[in-house]
Enzyme design. Structure first.
Site, PDB file in Angstrom:
ATOM      1  CE  LYS A  55     -85.912  46.099  69.474  1.00 39.08           C
ATOM      2  NZ  LYS A  55     -85.455  46.104  70.861  1.00 39.08           N
ATOM      3  CD  GLN A  99     -82.163  44.942  72.276  1.00 43.25           C
ATOM      4  OE1 GLN A  99     -82.697  45.743  71.511  1.00 43.25           O
ATOM      5  NE2 GLN A  99     -82.825  43.927  72.796  1.00 43.25           N
ATOM      6  CG  ASP A 122     -87.434  50.222  74.686  1.00 42.42           C
ATOM      7  OD1 ASP A 122     -88.293  49.768  73.907  1.00 42.42           O
ATOM      8  OD2 ASP A 122     -86.332  49.674  74.898  1.00 42.42           O
TER       9      ASP A 122
END
Ligand code: NAP
Length: 285
Positions: A55, A99, A122
């Site tokens: 990422k 994460q 997200d």
């Protein structure tokens, strides 16, 4: 007849090229300031480390700034929430990615809930999920958004189509159900208690498997000509294998994603897309 392959690598590469152009435009109108994505990784899980490294690399490749925070596995919930709060207040940060999964001493819902909704790249906060469920604009979870791009790229029109999703997670199944419904598909969501999974899948013009169960979906569960999207990633000795019995399914389907090389590459591409969107929404010209 062998199904057309939906090439996730190629579609993701086009999305990244589009994002890179948007980043350039954004920076040009904001005094050279490119959008910034903060990544937070707690602990040293090897798979999570790989995802985050990828990422960060792709963030920089499209011209955005990456701010990484690697925290010790023993980090307390209060410490993590304090950092997420600081990133929310930091004007240089346009997107915050925490994460998952988090170590067990940390309540995942509390961590997600602490993310500034304007930086929720997200798309996992309750606020983003609510907007999506209501069909209103907002930040959309990356994997299901990638699935929609793949469906569109294959020339399939969701409007009026019978769509069946296997899996009802907050990460994939549920937001995808909203996206397909918002695109006017007729949507059925299956899960571990669904009575006749095979018969339900056989109705699908668009079939999405997001389960995490190796080759669960058989060739004879697929309607001839259907579009099949395999989100599943199951690690085996032979590498990554999906939730769909690919060899059998491709003889029946009209179009199908491979694993790897299908949905996987789309997830990070859509994260980059969300970060530019969040930056543009926070700093309209
Ligand atoms: P998850 O949270 O474990 O959810 C799995 C879902 O599958 C649940 O809704 C579960 O039903 C359902 N299920 C389990 N066994 C079933 C069965 N035998 N029949 C029907 N439904 C069944 O998983 P997830 O996070 O959504 O991920 C799903 C898969 O996608 C995993 O392989 C994951 O690695 C992969 N994934 C890939 C990407 C990518 O970028 N490629 C991104 C995200 C996820 P219940 O709700 O009833 O338990």
């Amino acid at each position: 007849m062998s199904a057309r392959l939906i090439d996730g690598k190629a579609v993701a590469s086009r999305v990244r090229a589009r994002v890179a152009r948007e980043v350039e435009k954004f920076a040009a109108t904001h005094g050279g300031r490119a959008p910034g994505l903060a990544t937070v990784l707690v602990g040293d899980d090897p798979a999570s480390q790989l995802y985050v490294a990828s990422k960060r690399r792709q963030t920089e490749e499209v011209g955005m700034r990456s701010f990484h925070h690697g925290l010790d596995a023993a980090t307390s919930q209060d410490e993590l929430l304090a950092l997420i709060g600081e990133l929310g207040a930091d004007d240089e940060v346009d997107g915050i990615l925490v994460q998952l999964p988090l170590p067990e001493q940390i309540d995942q819902d509390a961590a997600i809930g602490a993310i500034d909704p304007a930086k929720d790249v997200d798309g996992l906060t309750a606020g983003s999920a609510g907007l999506l469920a209501q069909g209103r604009p907002g930040l959309v979870p990356c994997t299901p958004q990638g699935v929609m791009e793949l469906i569109r790229s294959s020339g399939v029109e969701p409007e009026g189509a019978e769509a069946v999703i296997v899996g009802r997670s907050i990460l994939v199944g549920r937001p995808l159900a909203s996206l397909l419904l918002n695109a006017s598909a007729t949507v059925t969501v299956c899960h571990s208690r669904t009575r006749d999974l095979a018969a339900t899948c056989r109705r699908a013009d668009i079939l999405v498997a997001a389960v995490g169960s190796l080759r669960l979906v058989k060739g004879d569960w697929i309607k001839p000509g259907a579009t099949v999207i395999d989100v599943g990633t199951n690690r085996t000795e032979d590498g990554l294998v999906g939730d769909v019995d690919f060899d059998a399914a491709r003889e029946v389907a009209g179009a199908i994603t491979p694993v790897p090389g299908g949905v996987g590459p789309m997830t990070i591409a859509m994260l980059l897309h969300n970060t530019v969107r969040a930056a543009s929404a926070r700093r309209p010209r």
